[in-house]
Design a protein around this motif. Sequence first.
Motif, PDB file in Angstrom:
ATOM      1  N   ARG A  58      55.943  41.485  34.162  1.00 53.19           N
ATOM      2  CA  ARG A  58      57.288  41.325  35.309  1.00 53.19           C
ATOM      3  C   ARG A  58      58.270  40.854  33.874  1.00 53.19           C
ATOM      4  NH1 ARG A  58      52.999  39.188  38.179  1.00 53.19           N
ATOM      5  NH2 ARG A  58      51.983  37.431  37.654  1.00 53.19           N
ATOM      6  N   HIS A  59      59.028  41.273  33.725  1.00 53.68           N
ATOM      7  CA  HIS A  59      59.956  41.248  32.574  1.00 53.68           C
ATOM      8  C   HIS A  59      60.655  40.273  32.308  1.00 53.68           C
ATOM      9  CE1 HIS A  59      59.982  46.564  32.755  1.00 53.68           C
ATOM     10  NE2 HIS A  59      59.108  45.623  32.379  1.00 53.68           N
ATOM     11  N   ASP A  60      60.976  39.403  33.508  1.00 53.15           N
ATOM     12  CA  ASP A  60      61.766  38.344  33.859  1.00 53.15           C
ATOM     13  C   ASP A  60      61.290  37.571  34.618  1.00 53.15           C
ATOM     14  OD1 ASP A  60      64.104  38.791  32.330  1.00 53.15           O
ATOM     15  OD2 ASP A  60      64.261  40.202  34.106  1.00 53.15           O
ATOM     16  N   LEU A  61      61.082  36.171  34.604  1.00 51.89           N
ATOM     17  CA  LEU A  61      61.079  35.208  35.447  1.00 51.89           C
ATOM     18  C   LEU A  61      62.247  34.686  36.427  1.00 51.89           C
ATOM     19  CD1 LEU A  61      59.080  33.311  32.388  1.00 51.89           C
ATOM     20  CD2 LEU A  61      58.220  35.002  34.669  1.00 51.89           C
ATOM     21  N   THR A  62      61.206  34.284  37.727  1.00 48.58           N
ATOM     22  CA  THR A  62      62.178  33.675  39.357  1.00 48.58           C
ATOM     23  C   THR A  62      61.368  32.291  39.015  1.00 48.58           C
ATOM     24  OG1 THR A  62      60.502  34.409  40.525  1.00 48.58           O
ATOM     25  CG2 THR A  62      62.293  36.387  40.374  1.00 48.58           C
ATOM     26  N   PRO A  63      62.802  31.643  39.608  1.00 48.05           N
ATOM     27  CA  PRO A  63      62.164  30.624  39.768  1.00 48.05           C
ATOM     28  C   PRO A  63      60.192  30.305  40.088  1.00 48.05           C
ATOM     29  CG  PRO A  63      64.332  30.259  40.542  1.00 48.05           C
ATOM     30  CD  PRO A  63      63.486  32.160  40.293  1.00 48.05           C
ATOM     31  N   ALA A  64      60.370  31.171  41.380  1.00 46.85           N
ATOM     32  CA  ALA A  64      58.861  31.556  41.687  1.00 46.85           C
ATOM     33  C   ALA A  64      57.672  31.537  41.145  1.00 46.85           C
ATOM     34  CB  ALA A  64      58.754  31.709  43.585  1.00 46.85           C
ATOM     35  N   LEU A  65      58.051  32.379  39.696  1.00 47.18           N
ATOM     36  CA  LEU A  65      57.070  32.898  39.060  1.00 47.18           C
ATOM     37  C   LEU A  65      57.305  31.910  37.902  1.00 47.18           C
ATOM     38  CD1 LEU A  65      58.294  37.016  39.015  1.00 47.18           C
ATOM     39  CD2 LEU A  65      55.816  35.776  39.252  1.00 47.18           C
ATOM     40  N   THR A  66      58.170  31.274  37.544  1.00 52.60           N
ATOM     41  CA  THR A  66      58.105  30.364  36.544  1.00 52.60           C
ATOM     42  C   THR A  66      57.215  29.114  37.032  1.00 52.60           C
ATOM     43  OG1 THR A  66      59.902  30.895  36.023  1.00 52.60           O
ATOM     44  CG2 THR A  66      59.747  28.363  35.442  1.00 52.60           C
ATOM     45  N   GLU A  67      57.149  28.627  38.081  1.00 62.06           N
ATOM     46  CA  GLU A  67      55.903  27.951  38.539  1.00 62.06           C
ATOM     47  C   GLU A  67      54.359  27.996  38.717  1.00 62.06           C
ATOM     48  OE1 GLU A  67      56.377  24.533  39.669  1.00 62.06           O
ATOM     49  OE2 GLU A  67      57.984  25.096  38.497  1.00 62.06           O
ATOM     50  N   VAL A  68      54.645  29.539  39.281  1.00 64.64           N
ATOM     51  CA  VAL A  68      52.930  29.973  39.823  1.00 64.64           C
ATOM     52  C   VAL A  68      52.265  31.558  39.195  1.00 64.64           C
ATOM     53  CG1 VAL A  68      52.816  28.520  41.724  1.00 64.64           C
ATOM     54  CG2 VAL A  68      53.840  30.213  42.024  1.00 64.64           C
ATOM     55  N   GLY A  69      53.140  32.033  38.494  1.00 58.30           N
ATOM     56  CA  GLY A  69      53.312  33.202  38.790  1.00 58.30           C
ATOM     57  C   GLY A  69      53.421  34.184  37.308  1.00 58.30           C
ATOM     58  N   GLY A  70      54.907  33.739  36.541  1.00 54.64           N
ATOM     59  CA  GLY A  70      54.296  34.404  34.686  1.00 54.64           C
ATOM     60  C   GLY A  70      54.473  35.305  34.559  1.00 54.64           C
ATOM     61  N   HIS A  71      54.908  35.532  33.617  1.00 57.07           N
ATOM     62  CA  HIS A  71      54.927  37.225  33.338  1.00 57.07           C
ATOM     63  C   HIS A  71      53.878  37.673  33.337  1.00 57.07           C
ATOM     64  CE1 HIS A  71      57.997  34.486  30.267  1.00 57.07           C
ATOM     65  NE2 HIS A  71      58.791  35.797  31.005  1.00 57.07           N
ATOM     66  N   ILE A  72      52.536  37.414  33.045  1.00 56.61           N
ATOM     67  CA  ILE A  72      51.628  38.485  32.762  1.00 56.61           C
ATOM     68  C   ILE A  72      50.424  38.152  33.328  1.00 56.61           C
ATOM     69  CG2 ILE A  72      49.756  39.400  31.872  1.00 56.61           C
ATOM     70  CD1 ILE A  72      51.691  38.749  28.981  1.00 56.61           C
ATOM     71  N   GLY A  73      49.900  39.089  34.658  1.00 56.36           N
ATOM     72  CA  GLY A  73      48.976  38.713  35.528  1.00 56.36           C
ATOM     73  C   GLY A  73      47.939  39.916  35.692  1.00 56.36           C
ATOM     74  N   TYR A  74      47.124  39.583  36.240  1.00 56.84           N
ATOM     75  CA  TYR A  74      45.457  40.809  35.849  1.00 56.84           C
ATOM     76  C   TYR A  74      44.329  40.287  36.711  1.00 56.84           C
ATOM     77  CZ  TYR A  74      43.832  37.062  32.749  1.00 56.84           C
ATOM     78  OH  TYR A  74      43.511  35.369  32.494  1.00 56.84           O
ATOM     79  N   CYS A  75      43.739  41.615  36.681  1.00 55.88           N
ATOM     80  CA  CYS A  75      42.911  41.950  37.698  1.00 55.88           C
ATOM     81  C   CYS A  75      41.709  42.741  37.210  1.00 55.88           C
ATOM     82  CB  CYS A  75      42.954  42.025  39.110  1.00 55.88           C
ATOM     83  SG  CYS A  75      41.177  42.138  40.266  1.00 55.88           S
ATOM     84  N   VAL A  76      40.138  41.971  36.970  1.00 54.04           N
ATOM     85  CA  VAL A  76      39.513  43.433  36.662  1.00 54.04           C
ATOM     86  C   VAL A  76      38.366  43.564  38.079  1.00 54.04           C
ATOM     87  CG1 VAL A  76      37.744  43.468  35.100  1.00 54.04           C
ATOM     88  CG2 VAL A  76      39.436  42.393  34.427  1.00 54.04           C
ATOM     89  N   ARG A  77      38.687  44.613  38.307  1.00 54.14           N
ATOM     90  CA  ARG A  77      37.266  45.480  38.938  1.00 54.14           C
ATOM     91  C   ARG A  77      36.248  44.325  38.826  1.00 54.14           C
ATOM     92  NH1 ARG A  77      35.914  51.248  39.401  1.00 54.14           N
ATOM     93  NH2 ARG A  77      34.088  50.918  40.952  1.00 54.14           N
ATOM     94  N   PRO A  78      35.068  43.390  40.088  1.00 57.87           N
ATOM     95  CA  PRO A  78      34.279  43.054  40.615  1.00 57.87           C
ATOM     96  C   PRO A  78      33.357  43.734  39.525  1.00 57.87           C
ATOM     97  CG  PRO A  78      34.573  42.471  42.677  1.00 57.87           C
ATOM     98  CD  PRO A  78      36.092  43.880  41.537  1.00 57.87           C
ATOM     99  N   SER A  79      32.936  45.421  39.611  1.00 55.21           N
ATOM    100  CA  SER A  79      31.713  45.888  39.151  1.00 55.21           C
ATOM    101  C   SER A  79      31.898  45.073  37.468  1.00 55.21           C
ATOM    102  CB  SER A  79      31.781  46.883  39.506  1.00 55.21           C
ATOM    103  OG  SER A  79      32.713  48.260  39.388  1.00 55.21           O
TER     104      SER A  79
END
Length: 182
Positions: A96-117
């Motif tokens: 995420r290029h910028d942070l909103t107040p919500a992203l500053t609290e819980v989301g952050g700049h970078i989020g990721y997920c790896v498929r279960p397998s």
Amino acid sequence: MPILVVPTTAVHRSFLAAWDELGPDHERWMGARAHAAGAEEDWTRDQTADPAEFARLVAEIRREAEPDTALAPGIVHQTVLWFVDGVEFLGRLSIRHDLTPALTEVGGHIGYCVRPSARRRGYATQMLTQSLPIAAALGIEPALVTCDLDNTGSRKVIEAAGGELEDERHGKLRFWVPTQVT
């Protein structure tokens, strides 16, 4: 060797298989929601089975990174990258290029997920590490990365990338990760 790439139709079949693995409770991690053109659009698993609809989804996700793309209020531009090995979709990462107040609290700049397998192979660490120079190129220094309080695996990934714990808010640990090599 697996690498981060911009979303591509080449992984269509394995993207759908990954979606099936995650199931409906975690389908948001597939990124089948685009915010371009100032409106939100969701794609269903069945809808993305159609190659033309999948291509449209890929195009819309890629547009979200473009600074001149109009987005809905409260939505920030993001660069979505897919972690692939050839035509095998292994995971998804968003910067995420910028942070909103919500992203500053819980989301952050970078989020990721790896498929279960594909979990427990070090892919999340590779994804986060590969994303840091991209975040730096976007002017992000340092990057805020969060994880659930009880997600030991993700905490280890963030710490392996140099993340320094700032605090815990709303059940999330908040880390600052340097994006530039010193």
